[in-house]
Design an enzyme around this catalytic site. Sequence first.
Site, PDB file in Angstrom:
ATOM      1  N   ASP A  96       7.920  -8.125  -3.686  1.00  0.00           N
ATOM      2  CA  ASP A  96       8.365  -6.729  -3.702  1.00  0.00           C
ATOM      3  C   ASP A  96       7.896  -5.939  -2.482  1.00  0.00           C
ATOM      4  O   ASP A  96       8.020  -4.706  -2.467  1.00  0.00           O
ATOM      5  CB  ASP A  96       7.907  -6.029  -4.978  1.00  0.00           C
ATOM      6  CG  ASP A  96       6.400  -6.102  -5.181  1.00  0.00           C
ATOM      7  OD1 ASP A  96       5.705  -6.641  -4.291  1.00  0.00           O
ATOM      8  OD2 ASP A  96       5.918  -5.628  -6.230  1.00  0.00           O
TER       9      ASP A  96
ATOM     10  N   ASP B 180       3.869 -11.083  -1.591  1.00  0.00           N
ATOM     11  CA  ASP B 180       4.494 -10.642  -2.834  1.00  0.00           C
ATOM     12  C   ASP B 180       5.977 -10.393  -2.568  1.00  0.00           C
ATOM     13  O   ASP B 180       6.371  -9.973  -1.466  1.00  0.00           O
ATOM     14  CB  ASP B 180       3.834  -9.359  -3.340  1.00  0.00           C
ATOM     15  CG  ASP B 180       2.421  -9.612  -3.854  1.00  0.00           C
ATOM     16  OD1 ASP B 180       2.071 -10.791  -4.078  1.00  0.00           O
ATOM     17  OD2 ASP B 180       1.666  -8.627  -4.004  1.00  0.00           O
TER      18      ASP B 180
ATOM     19  N   HIS C 241       8.929  -0.857  -9.603  1.00  0.00           N
ATOM     20  CA  HIS C 241       9.226  -1.623 -10.815  1.00  0.00           C
ATOM     21  C   HIS C 241       8.110  -1.392 -11.819  1.00  0.00           C
ATOM     22  O   HIS C 241       7.002  -0.959 -11.479  1.00  0.00           O
ATOM     23  CB  HIS C 241       9.330  -3.126 -10.479  1.00  0.00           C
ATOM     24  CG  HIS C 241       8.061  -3.700  -9.915  1.00  0.00           C
ATOM     25  ND1 HIS C 241       7.070  -4.256 -10.687  1.00  0.00           N
ATOM     26  CD2 HIS C 241       7.604  -3.778  -8.624  1.00  0.00           C
ATOM     27  CE1 HIS C 241       6.076  -4.671  -9.917  1.00  0.00           C
ATOM     28  NE2 HIS C 241       6.368  -4.388  -8.665  1.00  0.00           N
TER      29      HIS C 241
ATOM     30  N   TRP D  16      -3.367  -9.430 -13.867  1.00  0.00           N
ATOM     31  CA  TRP D  16      -3.285  -8.635 -12.634  1.00  0.00           C
ATOM     32  C   TRP D  16      -4.674  -8.282 -12.108  1.00  0.00           C
ATOM     33  O   TRP D  16      -5.566  -7.883 -12.844  1.00  0.00           O
ATOM     34  CB  TRP D  16      -2.491  -7.351 -12.915  1.00  0.00           C
ATOM     35  CG  TRP D  16      -2.356  -6.481 -11.705  1.00  0.00           C
ATOM     36  CD1 TRP D  16      -1.392  -6.533 -10.752  1.00  0.00           C
ATOM     37  CD2 TRP D  16      -3.242  -5.425 -11.326  1.00  0.00           C
ATOM     38  NE1 TRP D  16      -1.609  -5.585  -9.786  1.00  0.00           N
ATOM     39  CE2 TRP D  16      -2.744  -4.885 -10.107  1.00  0.00           C
ATOM     40  CE3 TRP D  16      -4.414  -4.896 -11.872  1.00  0.00           C
ATOM     41  CZ2 TRP D  16      -3.370  -3.827  -9.454  1.00  0.00           C
ATOM     42  CZ3 TRP D  16      -5.041  -3.846 -11.216  1.00  0.00           C
ATOM     43  CH2 TRP D  16      -4.510  -3.327 -10.021  1.00  0.00           C
TER      44      TRP D  16
ATOM     45  N   MET E 274       7.325  -0.802  -0.943  1.00  0.00           N
ATOM     46  CA  MET E 274       7.308  -1.597  -2.165  1.00  0.00           C
ATOM     47  C   MET E 274       8.514  -1.237  -3.022  1.00  0.00           C
ATOM     48  O   MET E 274       8.842  -0.054  -3.175  1.00  0.00           O
ATOM     49  CB  MET E 274       6.016  -1.348  -2.948  1.00  0.00           C
ATOM     50  CG  MET E 274       5.974  -2.057  -4.296  1.00  0.00           C
ATOM     51  SD  MET E 274       4.427  -1.779  -5.203  1.00  0.00           S
ATOM     52  CE  MET E 274       3.348  -2.921  -4.351  1.00  0.00           C
TER      53      MET E 274
ATOM     54  N   GLU F 133      -7.941 -11.202  -7.631  1.00  0.00           N
ATOM     55  CA  GLU F 133      -7.879 -12.430  -6.819  1.00  0.00           C
ATOM     56  C   GLU F 133      -7.917 -12.138  -5.322  1.00  0.00           C
ATOM     57  O   GLU F 133      -8.523 -12.873  -4.541  1.00  0.00           O
ATOM     58  CB  GLU F 133      -6.637 -13.262  -7.176  1.00  0.00           C
ATOM     59  CG  GLU F 133      -5.323 -12.816  -6.562  1.00  0.00           C
ATOM     60  CD  GLU F 133      -4.732 -11.578  -7.212  1.00  0.00           C
ATOM     61  OE1 GLU F 133      -3.799 -11.012  -6.631  1.00  0.00           O
ATOM     62  OE2 GLU F 133      -5.192 -11.186  -8.305  1.00  0.00           O
ATOM     63  N   ASP F 134      -7.304 -11.030  -4.893  1.00  0.00           N
ATOM     64  CA  ASP F 134      -7.305 -10.709  -3.462  1.00  0.00           C
ATOM     65  C   ASP F 134      -8.702 -10.310  -2.981  1.00  0.00           C
ATOM     66  O   ASP F 134      -9.091 -10.612  -1.850  1.00  0.00           O
ATOM     67  CB  ASP F 134      -6.282  -9.609  -3.138  1.00  0.00           C
ATOM     68  CG  ASP F 134      -6.363  -8.441  -4.095  1.00  0.00           C
ATOM     69  OD1 ASP F 134      -7.148  -8.499  -5.054  1.00  0.00           O
ATOM     70  OD2 ASP F 134      -5.629  -7.450  -3.880  1.00  0.00           O
TER      71      ASP F 134
END
Length: 379
Positions: A225, A223, A318, A285, A315, A288-289
């Site tokens: 971030d 990712d 945001h 969101w 991280m 999937e992981d």
Amino acid sequence: MSRLMLGRTLERICKAVLLLCLVHFLIMMILYFDVYSQRFDIFSRFNNGRGVNSSRGPHHYYYNFSSGRPNTTFASYLATADHLMPSTKPEANQTPPTPKPLPPCPEVPPGLVGRLLIEFSSQITLERVQRENPNVTEGGKYTPPDCRPKQKVAIIIPFRHRDNHLKYWLHYLHPVLRRQKIDYGIYIINQLGEDTFNRAKLLNVGYTEALKDAEYGCFIFSDVDLIPMDDRNLYHCYDQPRHFAIAMDKFGFRLPYAGYFGGVSGLSRKQFLKINGFPNEYWGWGGEDDDIYNRITLNGMKVSRPDVRIGRYRMIKHERDKHNEPNPQRFTKIQNTKNTMRKDGISSLMYRVVSVKKYPLYTNISVEIGKPPPRPLKG
């Protein structure tokens, strides 16, 4: 009277013979000294030519004596002594020296510094990052100049509307990866449009497109971030699928649950194909992981992780992106991984590449990946 005349005649003949011998002797001496002086000139010029450049190390010289006085004896001497003359003429079969092969890169690079100070208050520009990483080549690629890496690594980042985060990621990760002696390329997979975000499908696209660019054997999925806080967290592939981001600050630097595989992970090409890549049907969101974790364990592999003190990440804070709301179907899909993983994955991937642009610090691949299927009506 006759005897007297005979004696004079013999005397004249003897004098003439002596005079002839003397003339012959003088001619021979003249010729001898002429040739000798020219030979002496050859060696004196030869030695002087070597002496001029003696301080520069061994050199080869070629002399042209054709401007000397014409002399048959001298020319024949040059012909017989030509092999004594040094020459700069290249040999016909001469080959350039073979470069010395680089040694393998060490398992633990000596330039690592350990714990890093990560902050996001300073303003970062891409121009600054480029100045700080002059050895990174077009497309965000780097190869260690002093050793031979065991793996070639593609770093894949799913992306949309995160330009400021990308600057921080490049600012911190390029120096880390260089210190780790990684042979790498960075690929930003940009989802075009404003439809629902699909992280896992973008990772599948990144895997496919990176292999069109180079022969990678290892893939790191990150990712944009998440920044590692320790450069001893080595970004390469291992015997088992690797989960790098095991201690994020947003989780209090702890693993949130045993099956967590989010944030930053790595698989070799063989491992990736064994699980049929990542699922393409997780729109929005989450989920999937966990599906990827199930694929790994269902295929007889185990997740490897670094020490918790090394696998720490910060991280960039945001707000959640628009069109990336939590997927309400994720829990049902996770329970069906065993049934879906063979038909949903890299083997069923469909997308369209709109543009590929190589920038100094990364390669940007903008793609269209479609839309999620309509959700079933409740009731």
